[in-house]
Design an enzyme around this catalytic site. Structure first.
Site, short mmCIF file in Angstrom:
data_model
loop_
_atom_site.label_atom_id
_atom_site.label_comp_id
_atom_site.label_asym_id
_atom_site.label_seq_id
_atom_site.Cartn_x
_atom_site.Cartn_y
_atom_site.Cartn_z
N SER A 233 -1.17 9.19 34.19
CA SER A 233 0.30 10.55 34.67
C SER A 233 1.65 10.73 34.51
O SER A 233 1.90 12.15 35.12
CB SER A 233 -0.03 11.14 35.93
OG SER A 233 0.77 9.78 36.84
N LYS A 278 3.84 13.18 45.05
CA LYS A 278 4.39 13.69 43.77
C LYS A 278 5.98 14.84 44.11
O LYS A 278 6.75 15.01 43.66
CB LYS A 278 3.64 13.36 42.34
CG LYS A 278 3.63 12.37 42.30
CD LYS A 278 2.19 12.57 40.76
CE LYS A 278 1.75 10.94 40.56
NZ LYS A 278 0.68 10.92 39.63
#
Length: 336
Positions: A233, A278
């Protein structure tokens, strides 16, 4: 408790303590890393062999921290007191995968992400790339035939410059068939023959057994220097950092930008897990703009991003345009 940031680093507990732990993992905001900055005195994204343009501000990659080996009290404490989410341990650590296999898979995903980030950045900049052998699967077709550091120049006389091209040509064959690889090792160029094995993860599919990365052709080199962080990611943010360092001006306008997303060699940005955590991590770190994969936008709508603007991006070009618009005070494609 074991603390993990994308990569899984499992703590060993005494056998007498295993019965006291719960089969759940707690996921929460992990550390963020400025891909334009340094870690322990080494650039996170180190570009050499070319003139590097000065950078300012932040292009932070974000992570999810995962805690395992928790007692019931610890798990409830994370859930009630921190906003972490509890997920079955099997979603984090597959029951049929050993710790060493999991580490290797995690490393493979991260290396593949780095390779795709380099290729995507070079494609955006119009610069050529080449395929480099990072590691070999023990006992595979390539083991003993190739070496780490080899450059694969061709598969069956067809020139290759990106890892994805090698994979496509190998997948077009069958297990048990032979392939001829063009190789450059130091100053030497030669051909080698390998008999494709059977991919244990996809029975019936051919496997060469090479963990490949990519590097710019010529004198330019790109190295990524983050230890104990794995998974795919970080790809988009790595790619943006390379572009910022090899192109004039400030890609982020000198602002604090954070984000996440996988990156494909053609610049497409893919969705990831843990987007809520996140966003929380980036918001708490002071980010002004967050670049989120368009495929995650339905989840983003449920997250409190505070004053931080969250843009939905589907490609590398979308991410660059969002930063330019934000820096110029224009509206960005909000991920809402």
């Amino acid at each position: 408790m074991g603390l993990l940031a994308l990569a899984l680093s499992l703590d060993h507990v005494p056998a007498t303590d295993i019965a006291l732990t719960v089969p759940f993992a707690a996921e929460g905001p992990g550390p963020t890393f400025n891909t334009l900055g340094d870690v322990e005195g080494t650039p996170v994204v180190d570009v050499e062999g070319a003139e590097v343009d000065p950078t300012e501000g932040n292009l932070n990659m974000t992570t999810v921290s995962v805690r395992t080996n928790m007692t019931l009290a610890q798990a409830l404490g994370r859930w009630i007191g921190t906003g972490d989410t509890l997920v079955p341990l099997g979603q984090v650590i597959p029951p049929d995968v050993s710790e060493e296999e999991l580490r290797r898979l995690n490393e493979s995903a991260f290396v593949a992400s780095e390779a795709a980030a380099t290729v995507a950045a070079m494609n955006h900049l119009g610069l050529p790339t080449e395929v480099v052998v990072h590691d070999l699967v023990p006992g595979s077709a390539a083991d003993g035939v190739l070496e780490p550091g080899d450059v694969i120049t061709a598969v069956d006389a067809r020139g290759v410059s990106q890892p994805g091209e090698v994979q496509d040509l190998v997948r077009a064959r069958a297990a048990g068939e032979k392939v001829v690889l063009g190789v450059r090792r130091g100053e030497r160029a030669f051909d080698v023959e390998a008999t494709l094995g059977d991919n244990p993860e996809e029975p019936g599919s051919p496997q060469l057994g090479v963990l490949m990365t990519s590097q710019p052709a010529g004198d330019v080199s790109v190295d990524y220097n983050l230890n104990d962080v794995g998974g795919p990611s970080a790809g988009m943010m790595f790619s943006l950092a390379v572009i910022d360092k090899l192109s004039p001006g400030l890609l982020n306008g000198g602002r604090f930008v954070a984000g996440t997303g996988t990156i494909a060699e053609d610049g497409k940005v893919g969705p990831i897990g843990g987007i809520a955590h996140k966003i929380r991590a980036a918001r708490d770190a002071g980010a002004e703009l967050f670049l989120a994969p368009a495929g995650n936008c339905s989840e983003v709508a449920r997250v409190d991003s505070g004053e931080m603007v969250v843009a939905g991006v589907a490609t590398l070009d979308d991410a660059i345009s969002a930063m330019q618009d934000f820096s110029a005070g224009r509206d960005v494609p909000a991920c809402r």
